[in-house]
Design an enzyme around this catalytic site. Structure first.
Site, PDB file in Angstrom:
ATOM      1  CB  VAL A 127      -1.010   0.043   1.181  1.00 30.65           C
ATOM      2  CG1 VAL A 127      -2.064  -1.042   1.049  1.00 30.65           C
ATOM      3  CG2 VAL A 127      -0.307  -0.023   2.531  1.00 30.65           C
ATOM      4  CB  SER A 144      -4.330   2.391  16.722  1.00 28.87           C
ATOM      5  OG  SER A 144      -3.808   1.933  17.957  1.00 28.87           O
ATOM      6  CE1 TYR A 174       0.066   0.750  14.357  1.00 27.98           C
ATOM      7  CE2 TYR A 174      -0.632   1.630  16.480  1.00 27.98           C
ATOM      8  CZ  TYR A 174      -0.846   0.799  15.395  1.00 27.98           C
ATOM      9  OH  TYR A 174      -1.987   0.024  15.352  1.00 27.98           O
ATOM     10  CB  ALA A 175       0.804   7.106  18.547  1.00 22.59           C
ATOM     11  CB  ALA A 176       2.495  10.455  14.720  1.00 21.90           C
ATOM     12  CE  LYS A 216      -2.859   2.184  12.612  1.00 24.17           C
ATOM     13  NZ  LYS A 216      -3.517   1.593  11.429  1.00 24.17           N
ATOM     14  CB  ILE A 226      -7.362  -6.768  18.717  1.00 23.08           C
ATOM     15  CG1 ILE A 226      -8.150  -5.452  18.827  1.00 23.08           C
ATOM     16  CG2 ILE A 226      -8.207  -7.887  18.115  1.00 23.08           C
ATOM     17  CD1 ILE A 226      -9.354  -5.467  19.735  1.00 23.08           C
TER      18      ILE A 226
HETATM   19  N1  LIG Z   1      -4.281  -5.879  16.810  1.00 22.76           N
HETATM   20  C1  LIG Z   1      -4.472  -4.786  17.530  1.00 22.76           C
HETATM   21  O1  LIG Z   1      -4.485  -4.822  18.782  1.00 22.76           O
HETATM   22  C2  LIG Z   1      -4.685  -3.463  16.846  1.00 22.76           C
HETATM   23  C3  LIG Z   1      -4.952  -2.373  17.675  1.00 22.76           C
HETATM   24  C4  LIG Z   1      -5.164  -1.135  17.098  1.00 22.76           C
HETATM   25  C5  LIG Z   1      -5.116  -0.988  15.732  1.00 22.76           C
HETATM   26  N2  LIG Z   1      -4.855  -2.060  14.936  1.00 22.76           N
HETATM   27  C6  LIG Z   1      -4.797  -1.821  13.488  1.00 22.76           C
HETATM   28  O2  LIG Z   1      -5.652  -2.723  12.812  1.00 22.76           O
HETATM   29  C7  LIG Z   1      -5.083  -3.062  11.554  1.00 22.76           C
HETATM   30  C8  LIG Z   1      -4.978  -4.577  11.436  1.00 22.76           C
HETATM   31  O3  LIG Z   1      -4.201  -5.061  12.528  1.00 22.76           O
HETATM   32  P1  LIG Z   1      -3.975  -6.614  12.767  1.00 22.76           P
HETATM   33  O4  LIG Z   1      -3.903  -6.794  14.231  1.00 22.76           O
HETATM   34  O5  LIG Z   1      -4.921  -7.396  11.958  1.00 22.76           O
HETATM   35  O6  LIG Z   1      -2.487  -6.737  12.197  1.00 22.76           O
HETATM   36  P2  LIG Z   1      -1.740  -7.944  11.473  1.00 22.76           P
HETATM   37  O7  LIG Z   1      -0.292  -7.711  11.688  1.00 22.76           O
HETATM   38  O8  LIG Z   1      -2.331  -9.241  11.881  1.00 22.76           O
HETATM   39  O9  LIG Z   1      -2.107  -7.664   9.928  1.00 22.76           O
HETATM   40  C9  LIG Z   1      -1.565  -6.594   9.204  1.00 22.76           C
HETATM   41  C10 LIG Z   1      -1.469  -7.038   7.756  1.00 22.76           C
HETATM   42  O10 LIG Z   1      -0.969  -5.928   6.988  1.00 22.76           O
HETATM   43  C11 LIG Z   1      -0.096  -6.465   6.013  1.00 22.76           C
HETATM   44  N3  LIG Z   1       0.837  -5.439   5.564  1.00 22.76           N
HETATM   45  C12 LIG Z   1       1.909  -4.927   6.221  1.00 22.76           C
HETATM   46  N4  LIG Z   1       2.520  -4.033   5.463  1.00 22.76           N
HETATM   47  C13 LIG Z   1       1.821  -3.950   4.301  1.00 22.76           C
HETATM   48  C14 LIG Z   1       1.960  -3.179   3.118  1.00 22.76           C
HETATM   49  N5  LIG Z   1       2.983  -2.317   2.965  1.00 22.76           N
HETATM   50  N6  LIG Z   1       1.042  -3.323   2.134  1.00 22.76           N
HETATM   51  C15 LIG Z   1       0.029  -4.212   2.270  1.00 22.76           C
HETATM   52  N7  LIG Z   1      -0.149  -4.979   3.347  1.00 22.76           N
HETATM   53  C16 LIG Z   1       0.742  -4.843   4.357  1.00 22.76           C
HETATM   54  C17 LIG Z   1       0.625  -7.621   6.712  1.00 22.76           C
HETATM   55  O11 LIG Z   1       1.193  -8.529   5.788  1.00 22.76           O
HETATM   56  C18 LIG Z   1      -0.503  -8.212   7.550  1.00 22.76           C
HETATM   57  O12 LIG Z   1      -1.152  -9.266   6.856  1.00 22.76           O
HETATM   58  C19 LIG Z   1      -3.737  -2.352  11.462  1.00 22.76           C
HETATM   59  O13 LIG Z   1      -3.888  -1.153  10.732  1.00 22.76           O
HETATM   60  C20 LIG Z   1      -3.419  -2.055  12.912  1.00 22.76           C
HETATM   61  O14 LIG Z   1      -2.567  -0.944  13.051  1.00 22.76           O
HETATM   62  C21 LIG Z   1      -4.640  -3.298  15.469  1.00 22.76           C
END
Ligand SMILES: NC(=O)c1ccc[n+]([C@@H]2O[C@H](COP(=O)([O-])OP(=O)(O)OC[C@H]3O[C@@H](n4cnc5c(N)ncnc54)[C@H](O)[C@@H]3O)[C@@H](O)[C@H]2O)c1
Length: 247
Positions: free
Chosen positions: A66, A142, A155-157, A159, A187
């Site tokens: 992305v 997030s 990361y926080a900035a 989001k 999560i």
């Molecule tokens: N898990 C949590 O506690 C949590 C909390 C707050 C926010 N989030 C946000 O939710 C979203 C999903 O989190 P998750 O827990 O499923 O994470 P995850 O790590 O399980 O999944 C993230 C996915 O993004 C893909 N990815 C990474 N870089 C990429 C790129 N350059 N282009 C395309 N794909 C790419 C990875 O291959 C992975 O499959 C994220 O944006 C994360 O920041 C998650």
């Protein structure tokens, strides 16, 4: 009210925990799926899981970084060629590297911004021309945006900016398309494995609901925001955090 028959979802980060649960859920409600991730193998596995769960599902796979604007346009074009249009973008791709500001290199800051923030701009921009009437976008933000996150300032900035970006885009795309953000707390997914190993008990203690969230619970919030149940909701950020942060 949750019937996604003939609706196409373009889901980024689809190999990851939250997006995978979302794909499985919306497929069960009839959605056609374009699954995108930088890791193609995870997508192949997910396609098999979806087809076992929902044999009638129409699924296309897209290897996508992305942070690459041209690649976003190409994947979206391939999705439209396969499915005909796009109804919902769920943008879940992201990284969560640990680094304190004092130790962070310019390159580490840039990489995070390129994926987590620029990626949001690239993929949202790429879908706009293809979105149908009654469409929606859900960007994954997030809790870190609201509360801060030790050793994750970049990361926080990013989001925080995703939330502001989503609000502004909601103004630009109304009334045809609604744009919202989902802001998860802690999560249990691959992304938080290390965090939970070191700080899990402390995080549980400060969470009023007394447990971690599941990817399926975040997926439910995403599906709600894409559905007609949320037809009058746009520019909103939905907190899914068990009370860890109450706005
Ligand atoms: N898990 C949590 O506690 C949590 C909390 C707050 C926010 N989030 C946000 O939710 C979203 C999903 O989190 P998750 O827990 O499923 O994470 P995850 O790590 O399980 O999944 C993230 C996915 O993004 C893909 N990815 C990474 N870089 C990429 C790129 N350059 N282009 C395309 N794909 C790419 C990875 O291959 C992975 O499959 C994220 O944006 C994360 O920041 C998650």
């Amino acid at each position: 009210m949750i019937n996604f028959a003939d609706k196409t979802f373009f889901i980024t980060g689809a190999g990851g925990g939250i997006a995978r649960a979302t794909a499985l859920l919306v497929a069960r409600h009839g959605a056609r799926l374009a699954l995108a991730d930088i890791a193609l193998e995870a997508l192949e596995t997910l396609r098999q899981e979806i087809l076992q769960d929902t044999p009638s599902a129409q699924v296309s796979l897209h290897r996508l970084d992305v942070s690459d604007a041209q690649a976003c346009r190409a994947s979206v074009a391939a999705c439209v060629e396969f499915h005909g249009s796009i109804d919902h973008l769920v943008h879940s791709a992201g990284i969560y590297p640990e680094k304190r500001v004092a130790d962070m290199t310019e390159a580490q800051w840039r990489t995070l911004m390129a994926i987590n923030l620029d990626g949001t701009f690239h993929i949202c921009q790429a879908v706009i021309a293809h979105l149908r009437e009654g469409s929606s976008i859900v960007n994954l933000a997030s809790l870190a945006a609201q509360r801060g996150s030790y050793a994750h300032a970049h990361y926080a900035a990013a989001k925080g900016a995703v939330i502001s970006f989503s609000r502004s885009l909601a103004l630009e795309l109304a009334p045809k398309t609604r744009v919202n953000a989902v802001s998860p707390g802690i999560i249990a997914t691959p992304m938080t494995r290390e965090l939970l190993a070191s700080k899990g008990p402390a995080l549980l203690q400060s969470t009023p609901l007394g447990r971690l969230g599941t990817a399926e619970e975040v997926a439910g919030s995403i599906a709600f925001l894409c559905s007609p149940l949320a037809a009058f909701i746009t520019g909103e950020t939905l907190q899914v955090n068990g009370g860890l942060y109450i706005n």
